[in-house]
Scaffold this motif. Structure first.
Motif, short mmCIF file in Angstrom:
data_model
loop_
_atom_site.label_atom_id
_atom_site.label_comp_id
_atom_site.label_asym_id
_atom_site.label_seq_id
_atom_site.Cartn_x
_atom_site.Cartn_y
_atom_site.Cartn_z
N LYS A 181 107.88 90.38 -81.98
CA LYS A 181 107.62 88.94 -82.17
C LYS A 181 108.15 88.47 -83.52
O LYS A 181 108.76 87.40 -83.62
CB LYS A 181 106.12 88.65 -82.07
CG LYS A 181 105.51 88.87 -80.71
CD LYS A 181 104.02 88.59 -80.76
CE LYS A 181 103.33 88.93 -79.44
NZ LYS A 181 101.85 88.74 -79.56
N MET A 182 107.91 89.28 -84.54
CA MET A 182 108.39 88.91 -85.87
C MET A 182 109.92 88.88 -85.89
O MET A 182 110.52 87.94 -86.45
CB MET A 182 107.85 89.91 -86.90
CG MET A 182 108.27 89.62 -88.34
SD MET A 182 107.66 88.04 -88.99
CE MET A 182 105.91 88.44 -89.19
N ALA A 183 110.56 89.87 -85.31
CA ALA A 183 112.02 89.91 -85.27
C ALA A 183 112.59 88.70 -84.53
O ALA A 183 113.57 88.08 -84.97
CB ALA A 183 112.50 91.20 -84.62
N ASN A 184 111.96 88.32 -83.41
CA ASN A 184 112.44 87.16 -82.64
C ASN A 184 112.28 85.87 -83.43
O ASN A 184 113.18 85.01 -83.42
CB ASN A 184 111.68 87.06 -81.32
CG ASN A 184 112.09 88.13 -80.32
OD1 ASN A 184 113.18 88.69 -80.43
ND2 ASN A 184 111.23 88.43 -79.36
N TRP A 185 111.15 85.73 -84.11
CA TRP A 185 110.93 84.52 -84.93
C TRP A 185 111.95 84.46 -86.06
O TRP A 185 112.55 83.40 -86.30
CB TRP A 185 109.50 84.52 -85.50
CG TRP A 185 109.28 83.45 -86.52
CD1 TRP A 185 109.20 82.10 -86.30
CD2 TRP A 185 109.15 83.63 -87.94
NE1 TRP A 185 109.02 81.43 -87.49
CE2 TRP A 185 108.98 82.34 -88.51
CE3 TRP A 185 109.14 84.74 -88.77
CZ2 TRP A 185 108.81 82.15 -89.88
CZ3 TRP A 185 108.97 84.56 -90.15
CH2 TRP A 185 108.81 83.28 -90.69
N LEU A 186 112.16 85.57 -86.74
CA LEU A 186 113.12 85.60 -87.84
C LEU A 186 114.53 85.27 -87.36
O LEU A 186 115.26 84.50 -88.00
CB LEU A 186 113.11 86.98 -88.51
CG LEU A 186 111.87 87.31 -89.34
CD1 LEU A 186 111.81 88.81 -89.63
CD2 LEU A 186 111.85 86.52 -90.64
N ARG A 187 114.92 85.83 -86.21
CA ARG A 187 116.25 85.54 -85.67
C ARG A 187 116.40 84.06 -85.32
O ARG A 187 117.45 83.46 -85.58
CB ARG A 187 116.52 86.38 -84.42
CG ARG A 187 116.86 87.83 -84.68
CD ARG A 187 117.46 88.48 -83.43
NE ARG A 187 117.44 89.93 -83.52
CZ ARG A 187 116.48 90.70 -83.01
NH1 ARG A 187 115.46 90.16 -82.37
NH2 ARG A 187 116.55 92.01 -83.14
N THR A 188 115.36 83.50 -84.72
CA THR A 188 115.43 82.08 -84.34
C THR A 188 115.50 81.20 -85.58
O THR A 188 116.27 80.23 -85.62
CB THR A 188 114.22 81.69 -83.47
OG1 THR A 188 114.13 82.59 -82.37
CG2 THR A 188 114.37 80.27 -82.95
N GLU A 189 114.72 81.52 -86.60
CA GLU A 189 114.81 80.78 -87.85
C GLU A 189 116.21 80.89 -88.45
O GLU A 189 116.76 79.91 -88.96
CB GLU A 189 113.78 81.32 -88.85
CG GLU A 189 112.35 80.86 -88.60
CD GLU A 189 112.17 79.38 -88.88
OE1 GLU A 189 112.94 78.82 -89.70
OE2 GLU A 189 111.28 78.76 -88.28
N PHE A 190 116.77 82.07 -88.38
CA PHE A 190 118.08 82.32 -88.96
C PHE A 190 119.17 81.53 -88.23
O PHE A 190 120.07 80.96 -88.85
CB PHE A 190 118.39 83.81 -88.91
CG PHE A 190 119.56 84.24 -89.75
CD1 PHE A 190 119.54 84.11 -91.13
CD2 PHE A 190 120.68 84.78 -89.15
CE1 PHE A 190 120.63 84.50 -91.91
CE2 PHE A 190 121.78 85.18 -89.91
CZ PHE A 190 121.74 85.04 -91.30
N GLU A 191 119.05 81.48 -86.90
CA GLU A 191 120.10 80.86 -86.08
C GLU A 191 119.84 79.39 -85.78
O GLU A 191 120.77 78.63 -85.50
CB GLU A 191 120.24 81.64 -84.76
CG GLU A 191 120.70 83.08 -84.96
CD GLU A 191 120.56 83.93 -83.71
OE1 GLU A 191 120.13 83.38 -82.67
OE2 GLU A 191 120.86 85.13 -83.78
N GLY A 192 118.57 78.98 -85.83
CA GLY A 192 118.21 77.60 -85.53
C GLY A 192 117.55 77.46 -84.15
O GLY A 192 117.65 78.36 -83.31
N TYR A 193 116.89 76.34 -83.95
CA TYR A 193 116.15 76.08 -82.71
C TYR A 193 116.93 75.12 -81.83
O TYR A 193 117.45 74.11 -82.30
CB TYR A 193 114.78 75.46 -83.03
CG TYR A 193 113.83 76.42 -83.71
CD1 TYR A 193 112.87 77.11 -82.98
CD2 TYR A 193 113.90 76.64 -85.08
CE1 TYR A 193 111.99 78.00 -83.60
CE2 TYR A 193 113.03 77.53 -85.71
CZ TYR A 193 112.08 78.19 -84.96
OH TYR A 193 111.21 79.07 -85.59
N SER A 194 117.02 75.44 -80.55
CA SER A 194 117.72 74.56 -79.60
C SER A 194 116.75 73.58 -78.96
O SER A 194 117.17 72.53 -78.45
CB SER A 194 118.42 75.39 -78.52
OG SER A 194 117.49 76.21 -77.83
N ASP A 195 115.47 73.88 -78.99
CA ASP A 195 114.45 73.04 -78.35
C ASP A 195 113.40 72.69 -79.40
O ASP A 195 112.71 73.57 -79.92
CB ASP A 195 113.81 73.81 -77.19
CG ASP A 195 112.76 72.99 -76.45
OD1 ASP A 195 112.44 71.87 -76.90
OD2 ASP A 195 112.24 73.49 -75.43
#
Length: 221
Positions: A37-51
């Motif tokens: 969960k932490m890795a997924n959150w960090l990746r999304t923060e790094f790449e940005g949110y589409s929704d």
């Protein structure tokens, strides 16, 4: 990576360390610990949110000032009333950390960044205020810095808890027993919510400004 947890914690407190550079190490550590969960959150923060509905609250409904482009004077405050400010003077910051940090680094304290209103909103507001000029939201540097600081603080709090559970020190990998000890810490929401409420009391630096020579010649070192 002899002391991955301790080193990461130190980097979050170092104003000279860019968050863009810290996050790959944080993602690697999360994967080493099987913190999916932490890795997924960090990746999304790094790449940005589409929704925008998936974005955390520190990225959503952020305030700004509505400005209009004048042929004579450049960008000036738009002639909007309080209701129009409430309806249109906010936005979600969905870009990845690198883009947000770049804006913040190159923006002087006290200044901001202009984001054009979405086409439908711009057309609606133009008709309401009888103005054909381009309209934008001016978002302060502090607002961008606040998003970056919340993410940075969440990583800091996570590493603090990891060390409190005894997985600091020298590691090239983590045993199943060590991963088990910290399995309950794989909850990014608890850390970013704590970051939001405790931000003013944490040793987390604001995003620094890029100096003139750094802007001209690029980062050194």
């Amino acid at each position: 990576m002899s002391e991955p947890v301790n080193h990461l914690e130190e980097r979050t407190r170092d104003a000279n360390e860019l968050l863009e550079a810290i996050m790959p190490s944080a993602i690697t550590l999360a994967m080493m610990l099987r913190h999916r969960k932490m890795a997924n959150w960090l990746r999304t923060e790094f790449e940005g949110y589409s929704d925008s509905t998936q974005a955390p609250p520190y990225r959503r409904d952020l305030p700004g000032h509505i400005v209009a482009r004048s042929p004579q004077y450049g960008w000036i405050p738009a002639p909007v009333d309080d209701k129009q400010k409430l309806d249109y003077g906010h936005l979600d910051l969905m870009d990845g950390i690198k883009a947000l940090e770049k804006i913040c680094l190159n923006c002087k304290k006290g200044n901001g960044n202009r984001v054009l209103l979405p086409p439908d909103d711009m057309a609606n507001l133009q008709s309401r205020i009888n103005l054909s000029a381009e309209l934008a939201i001016n978002v302060s540097r502090d607002t961008y810095s606040g998003v970056l600081k919340a993410v940075r603080a969440a990583i800091y709090l996570w590493t603090q808890e990891l060390m409190a559970q005894g997985v600091g020190g020298e590691h090239n990998s983590f045993s199943a027993e060590e991963r088990g000890k910290v399995a309950t810490l794989d909850e990014p929401e608890q850390f970013w919510r704590r970051a939001m409420s405790e931000l003013d009391n944490l040793p987390i630096p604001d995003t620094r400004e890029v100096g003139f020579f750094e802007r001209v010649f690029g980062r050194t070192g």
